[in-house]
Design a protein around this motif. Structure first.
Motif, PDB file in Angstrom:
ATOM      1  N   TYR A 127       2.185   6.499  -0.809  1.00  0.00           N
ATOM      2  CA  TYR A 127       1.389   5.443  -0.186  1.00  0.00           C
ATOM      3  C   TYR A 127       1.792   4.076  -0.732  1.00  0.00           C
ATOM      4  N   ARG A 128       1.916   3.970  -2.056  1.00  0.00           N
ATOM      5  CA  ARG A 128       2.307   2.697  -2.670  1.00  0.00           C
ATOM      6  C   ARG A 128       3.737   2.305  -2.318  1.00  0.00           C
ATOM      7  N   SER A 150       5.937   3.490  -8.353  1.00  0.00           N
ATOM      8  CA  SER A 150       5.791   4.488  -7.297  1.00  0.00           C
ATOM      9  C   SER A 150       6.731   5.665  -7.527  1.00  0.00           C
ATOM     10  N   ILE A 155       5.294   3.017   0.606  1.00  0.00           N
ATOM     11  CA  ILE A 155       5.428   2.704   2.028  1.00  0.00           C
ATOM     12  C   ILE A 155       4.703   1.414   2.408  1.00  0.00           C
ATOM     13  N   THR A 156       3.496   1.202   1.883  1.00  0.00           N
ATOM     14  CA  THR A 156       2.717   0.033   2.298  1.00  0.00           C
ATOM     15  C   THR A 156       3.203  -1.228   1.592  1.00  0.00           C
ATOM     16  N   PRO A 157       3.214  -2.351   2.296  1.00  0.00           N
ATOM     17  CA  PRO A 157       3.630  -3.604   1.661  1.00  0.00           C
ATOM     18  C   PRO A 157       2.537  -4.107   0.721  1.00  0.00           C
ATOM     19  N   GLU A 158       2.954  -4.858  -0.292  1.00  0.00           N
ATOM     20  CA  GLU A 158       1.986  -5.420  -1.234  1.00  0.00           C
ATOM     21  C   GLU A 158       1.326  -6.678  -0.679  1.00  0.00           C
ATOM     22  N   GLU A 193       6.507  -9.826   5.009  1.00  0.00           N
ATOM     23  CA  GLU A 193       6.004  -8.769   4.135  1.00  0.00           C
ATOM     24  C   GLU A 193       6.739  -8.861   2.808  1.00  0.00           C
ATOM     25  N   ASN A 199       9.358  -1.057  -7.090  1.00  0.00           N
ATOM     26  CA  ASN A 199       8.868   0.270  -6.745  1.00  0.00           C
ATOM     27  C   ASN A 199       9.004   1.266  -7.889  1.00  0.00           C
ATOM     28  N   HIS A 228       7.596  -6.973  -0.730  1.00  0.00           N
ATOM     29  CA  HIS A 228       7.621  -5.715  -1.467  1.00  0.00           C
ATOM     30  C   HIS A 228       8.023  -6.018  -2.904  1.00  0.00           C
TER      31      HIS A 228
END
Length: 67
Positions: free
Chosen positions: A22-23, A47, A25-28, A39, A44, A41
């Motif tokens: 989830y962390r 993650s 794939i989703t943008p911050e 977006e 990672n 990012h």
């Protein structure tokens, strides 16, 4: 006692993998300014570590049943 530990390791492993994905794939941060969309990012590393520890917990939970 070993069945409880096995179930806990399996549940924690699945949860850690799901949260890590989830962390990942989703943008911050997302900004919507008219026709432009941005977006951001970040790093990672956390993650990937979460997914790795989740896989280790799954392997540990599966190996506990073999003993």
């Amino acid at each position: 006692m070993s069945n409880v530990l096995k179930i806990v390791l399996l549940v924690v492993g699945i949860g850690m993998i799901a949260y890590g994905l989830y962390r990942l794939i989703t943008p911050e941060f997302a900004l919507d300014a008219g026709p432009l969309q941005f977006e951001a990012h970040g790093d990672n590393t956390q993650s990937y570590a979460m997914i790795g520890f989740g896989i280790l917990a799954l392997i540990g939970g599966l190996a506990f049943g073999k003993r």
